[in-house]
Design a protein around this motif. Structure first.
Motif, PDB file in Angstrom:
ATOM      1  N   ARG A   7      -3.968   8.234  11.490  1.00 56.23           N
ATOM      2  CA  ARG A   7      -2.937   7.204  11.297  1.00 56.23           C
ATOM      3  C   ARG A   7      -2.087   7.067  12.555  1.00 56.23           C
ATOM      4  O   ARG A   7      -2.015   7.969  13.383  1.00 56.23           O
ATOM      5  CB  ARG A   7      -1.973   7.589  10.165  1.00 56.23           C
ATOM      6  CG  ARG A   7      -2.543   7.685   8.796  1.00 56.23           C
ATOM      7  CD  ARG A   7      -1.462   8.154   7.816  1.00 56.23           C
ATOM      8  NE  ARG A   7      -0.880   9.431   8.216  1.00 56.23           N
ATOM      9  CZ  ARG A   7       0.393   9.594   8.562  1.00 56.23           C
ATOM     10  NH1 ARG A   7       1.248   8.581   8.533  1.00 56.23           N
ATOM     11  NH2 ARG A   7       0.840  10.787   8.935  1.00 56.23           N
ATOM     12  N   ILE A  55      -0.459   2.166  10.579  1.00 58.72           N
ATOM     13  CA  ILE A  55      -1.884   1.831  10.569  1.00 58.72           C
ATOM     14  C   ILE A  55      -2.604   2.944   9.818  1.00 58.72           C
ATOM     15  O   ILE A  55      -2.560   4.106  10.227  1.00 58.72           O
ATOM     16  CB  ILE A  55      -2.436   1.683  11.993  1.00 58.72           C
ATOM     17  CG1 ILE A  55      -1.667   0.577  12.730  1.00 58.72           C
ATOM     18  CG2 ILE A  55      -3.921   1.357  11.960  1.00 58.72           C
ATOM     19  CD1 ILE A  55      -2.083   0.405  14.173  1.00 58.72           C
ATOM     20  N   HIS A  56      -3.248   2.588   8.723  1.00 57.29           N
ATOM     21  CA  HIS A  56      -3.878   3.558   7.831  1.00 57.29           C
ATOM     22  C   HIS A  56      -5.253   3.984   8.362  1.00 57.29           C
ATOM     23  O   HIS A  56      -5.809   3.348   9.274  1.00 57.29           O
ATOM     24  CB  HIS A  56      -3.997   2.973   6.434  1.00 57.29           C
ATOM     25  CG  HIS A  56      -2.671   2.848   5.741  1.00 57.29           C
ATOM     26  ND1 HIS A  56      -2.554   2.497   4.425  1.00 57.29           N
ATOM     27  CD2 HIS A  56      -1.404   3.034   6.182  1.00 57.29           C
ATOM     28  CE1 HIS A  56      -1.284   2.469   4.075  1.00 57.29           C
ATOM     29  NE2 HIS A  56      -0.564   2.785   5.139  1.00 57.29           N
ATOM     30  N   SER A  67      -1.503   5.840   2.962  1.00 56.36           N
ATOM     31  CA  SER A  67      -2.699   5.344   2.273  1.00 56.36           C
ATOM     32  C   SER A  67      -3.039   6.136   1.010  1.00 56.36           C
ATOM     33  O   SER A  67      -4.089   5.922   0.428  1.00 56.36           O
ATOM     34  CB  SER A  67      -3.923   5.343   3.207  1.00 56.36           C
ATOM     35  OG  SER A  67      -4.456   6.643   3.382  1.00 56.36           O
ATOM     36  N   THR A 115      -6.167  -0.513   7.961  1.00 53.55           N
ATOM     37  CA  THR A 115      -5.172  -1.362   7.324  1.00 53.55           C
ATOM     38  C   THR A 115      -3.820  -1.172   8.003  1.00 53.55           C
ATOM     39  O   THR A 115      -3.413  -0.043   8.273  1.00 53.55           O
ATOM     40  CB  THR A 115      -5.051  -1.022   5.827  1.00 53.55           C
ATOM     41  OG1 THR A 115      -6.292  -1.306   5.188  1.00 53.55           O
ATOM     42  CG2 THR A 115      -3.955  -1.834   5.161  1.00 53.55           C
ATOM     43  N   LYS A 116      -3.133  -2.279   8.261  1.00 45.82           N
ATOM     44  CA  LYS A 116      -1.837  -2.220   8.922  1.00 45.82           C
ATOM     45  C   LYS A 116      -0.755  -2.703   7.966  1.00 45.82           C
ATOM     46  O   LYS A 116      -0.877  -3.755   7.358  1.00 45.82           O
ATOM     47  CB  LYS A 116      -1.835  -3.084  10.187  1.00 45.82           C
ATOM     48  CG  LYS A 116      -0.525  -3.055  10.952  1.00 45.82           C
ATOM     49  CD  LYS A 116      -0.622  -3.923  12.211  1.00 45.82           C
ATOM     50  CE  LYS A 116       0.688  -3.928  12.981  1.00 45.82           C
ATOM     51  NZ  LYS A 116       0.615  -4.766  14.200  1.00 45.82           N
ATOM     52  N   VAL A 117       0.303  -1.911   7.837  1.00 49.98           N
ATOM     53  CA  VAL A 117       1.423  -2.254   6.969  1.00 49.98           C
ATOM     54  C   VAL A 117       2.671  -2.362   7.838  1.00 49.98           C
ATOM     55  O   VAL A 117       3.002  -1.433   8.570  1.00 49.98           O
ATOM     56  CB  VAL A 117       1.636  -1.191   5.864  1.00 49.98           C
ATOM     57  CG1 VAL A 117       2.799  -1.591   4.960  1.00 49.98           C
ATOM     58  CG2 VAL A 117       0.372  -1.006   5.050  1.00 49.98           C
ATOM     59  N   ASP A 127      -8.207   3.523   7.345  1.00 56.99           N
ATOM     60  CA  ASP A 127      -9.264   2.510   7.323  1.00 56.99           C
ATOM     61  C   ASP A 127      -8.941   1.310   8.205  1.00 56.99           C
ATOM     62  O   ASP A 127      -9.663   0.313   8.197  1.00 56.99           O
ATOM     63  CB  ASP A 127      -9.530   2.042   5.898  1.00 56.99           C
ATOM     64  CG  ASP A 127      -8.321   1.350   5.270  1.00 56.99           C
ATOM     65  OD1 ASP A 127      -7.236   1.356   5.888  1.00 56.99           O
ATOM     66  OD2 ASP A 127      -8.471   0.808   4.149  1.00 56.99           O
ATOM     67  N   LYS A 146     -14.241  -7.737   3.472  1.00 54.75           N
ATOM     68  CA  LYS A 146     -14.398  -6.917   2.266  1.00 54.75           C
ATOM     69  C   LYS A 146     -14.224  -7.809   1.043  1.00 54.75           C
ATOM     70  O   LYS A 146     -13.156  -8.347   0.801  1.00 54.75           O
ATOM     71  CB  LYS A 146     -13.377  -5.779   2.243  1.00 54.75           C
ATOM     72  CG  LYS A 146     -13.552  -4.781   3.367  1.00 54.75           C
ATOM     73  CD  LYS A 146     -12.603  -3.615   3.241  1.00 54.75           C
ATOM     74  CE  LYS A 146     -11.158  -4.019   3.397  1.00 54.75           C
ATOM     75  NZ  LYS A 146     -10.238  -2.866   3.393  1.00 54.75           N
ATOM     76  N   PRO A 163       0.819  -1.211   0.000  1.00 56.72           N
ATOM     77  CA  PRO A 163       0.000   0.000   0.000  1.00 56.72           C
ATOM     78  C   PRO A 163       0.854   1.263   0.000  1.00 56.72           C
ATOM     79  O   PRO A 163       1.986   1.268   0.496  1.00 56.72           O
ATOM     80  CB  PRO A 163      -0.812  -0.124   1.300  1.00 56.72           C
ATOM     81  CG  PRO A 163      -0.828  -1.582   1.614  1.00 56.72           C
ATOM     82  CD  PRO A 163       0.491  -2.109   1.127  1.00 56.72           C
TER      83      PRO A 163
END
Length: 519
Positions: free
Chosen positions: A276, A289-290, A239, A294-296, A292, A319, A235
């Motif tokens: 974030r 952590i984005h 984000s 989402t964790k990268v 939404d 999703k 990602p």
């Protein structure tokens, strides 16, 4: 009664100051710093060297106990920091206490030849309390190596380059330099895209990572079709792309940034719609952590994870209906499981092996392999099959068996061999069919009639003892052509009944010297 003091801290006046930190190498390691105070100290380093400045204590917030190693220690002040404080001794002014720092916009690079600046420079001649060139940069110059005990800040005077005295050399790895606000670029909206860490993070972004595909079993699977390999991308940091419009993260003053002198970063971004959490090591390893959720996580070096207790992981697809977990490894993977390994797959389970597939069962204390297949079992092997069974093989086939061998088929048996069938058995050869024993007896027994037929000549030959033909009933021989019997030895025809020899033509008996009938 104790003597009453008439003049002590709080009653002898409050003298505050603004100054610049010039030294933080506290010999007592209490987090103290040396501060040159405006109006109280000269900027002449000859008249007042940095080493002669008093040590200032640093006030910590109430969230920091400042004792027994607890809290945040030592204080994070660096050479060149502007600070505000007061003197605990208003008259002597030898006990400064710092209560905070003052950000600003530095207009020029630090001048290490004057006070109120970061004094560290490769050419600094100032001596510390021990008479050493503490403030000179750690380099070898003219055969002399200086040995300061400082970190990676500052940068304007820390690069051993001919240009280090030039203004453009005075900048951090982040790109932050003089002439701009002291607030981190990461906290200033789209300006954050010029921060060195974010530029590097975007430059190292990995895309087009291949995803595993199912095997194409065209020769054993009905309706099989080749699967197109898919990919996935790391990602975008934050984000979104660097040129996103509107820019939805790091809106000032909602992104709270902590950045160390070595370039370690921690962000708490409260921008509406761009919330974030970001933590990054100066090497580039980070966790983000984005907005939404989402964790990268990206590790630039090796990764080790030790779990002393149990580990439970649940991945629930919320999703779409695509892949829930994709794992792509560029190198080898090894798994050692000390206990049992239980894998339950409610859908299809496919394996696609690029090279060899080796399995060993019971390598420690022996073990079994057991399979139960509720449906069909199909396989195609393009080369050879080699196998060895050390003990018995028991196979029960509930239906028919069809085996086609395009080449030779050889069966070698050390012991007893038996074929039993509740129906017919057919052996058919296109050319020759040979059945023999190297020793022992060969028996043919029919439950009804035994037929032996040859399309051409038939030879019945014994190579040793005689030939015995025995029948419990009538023996009927029919020869549609002549019969020739060659006997080297004696011919005995013995019967307890009548011998009838009947011929449609002449019967000739040739022999000698005598032919005796009923002698």
């Amino acid at each position: 009664m104790p003597e009453t003091q008439s003049n002590f801290m709080g009653l002898d006046g409050f003298i505050w100051f603004v100054g610049v930190v010039e030294d933080r190498n506290d010999p007592d390691q209490l987090g103290r710093v040396r501060v040159r105070c405006l109006g109280f100290h000269t900027d002449n380093l000859t008249a007042l060297p940095t080493a002669d400045l008093p040590w200032a204590h640093v006030m910590h917030p109430v969230t920091d106990p400042s004792m027994h190693g607890m809290g945040n220690s030592p204080s994070f002040l660096v050479e060149g920091s502007w600070v505000v404080g007061f003197f605990r001794d208003s008259k002597e002014k030898q006990q400064p206490l710092i209560i905070g720092t003052l950000p600003g916009v530095p207009k020029s690079v630090a001048d290490p030849t004057k006070g109120f600046n970061d004094p560290r420079h490769r050419d600094s001649t100032q001596l510390n309390d021990s008479g050493l060139k503490q403030y000179a940069k750690q380099i070898e110059k003219d055969g002399v190596t200086s040995n300061p005990t400082y970190g990676s800040y500052p940068l304007g005077a820390s690069e051993d380059l001919p240009e280090e005295d030039e203004s453009e050399a005075f900048s951090r790895g982040s790109g932050h330099t003089y002439g701009e606000t002291d607030t981190s670029r990461l906290a200033r909206g789209s300006v954050s895209e010029t921060h060195g860490a974010l530029v590097s993070r975007r430059g190292r972004r990995v895309i087009d990572i291949p995803i595993a595909t199912k095997p194409y079993l065209s020769r054993v699977q009905d309706g099989a079709s080749a699967e197109t390999r898919g990919t996935f991308d790391e990602p975008h940091p934050k984000s979104h792309t660097e040129d996103a419009s509107p820019y939805t993260t790091a809106t000032y003053p909602l992104n709270h940034v902590y950045e160390s002198e070595a370039g370690h970063i921690f962000e708490i971004d409260d921008t509406l719609g761009g919330e974030r959490l970001h933590r990054e090591h100066s090497s580039g390893t980070f966790e983000e952590i984005h907005p939404d959720g989402t964790k990268v996580v990206k590790v630039i070096g090796d990764n080790y994870e030790i779990i002393a207790g149990n580990s439970n992981v649940f991945i629930g697809a919320t999703k779409g209906s695509g892949d829930v977990l994709n794992l792509t490894v560029n190198g080898n993977v090894r798994e050692l499981i000390k206990g049992d390994y239980i894998l339950e797959v409610e859908g299809d389970y496919t394996q696609k092996i690029g090279k060899n597939f080796r399995t060993k069962v019971g390598y420690k204390d022996g073990g079994n392999r057991e399979e139960e297949i509720k449906g069909n079992y199909g396989y195609t092997i393009d080369d050879n099959i080699k196998g060895r069974v050390a003990d018995d093989v028991d196979v029960v086939i509930g239906g028919s068996e069809i085996r086609a061998v395009n080449g030779a088929s050889k069966l070698s048996i050390e012991g007893f061999y038996s074929i039993n069938s509740n129906d017919d058995i057919y052996l058919t050869a296109k050319t020759n069919l040979a059945v023999q024993t190297t020793s022992g007896i060969m028996s043919f027994k029919s439950g009804d009639k035994l037929n032996m037929k040859s399309a051409k000549a038939m030879d019945i030959k014994t190579e040793a003892d005689g030939l015995t033909i025995y029948s419990e009933g009538l023996v009927h021989e029919t020869f549609k052509a002549s019969q020739i019997t060659d006997i080297t030895g004696q011919l005995d025809l013995t019967t307890s009944n009548v011998i009838n020899i009947t011929g449609g033509g002449n019967i000739t008996i040739i022999g000698g010297p005598n032919i005796e009938l009923n002698p």
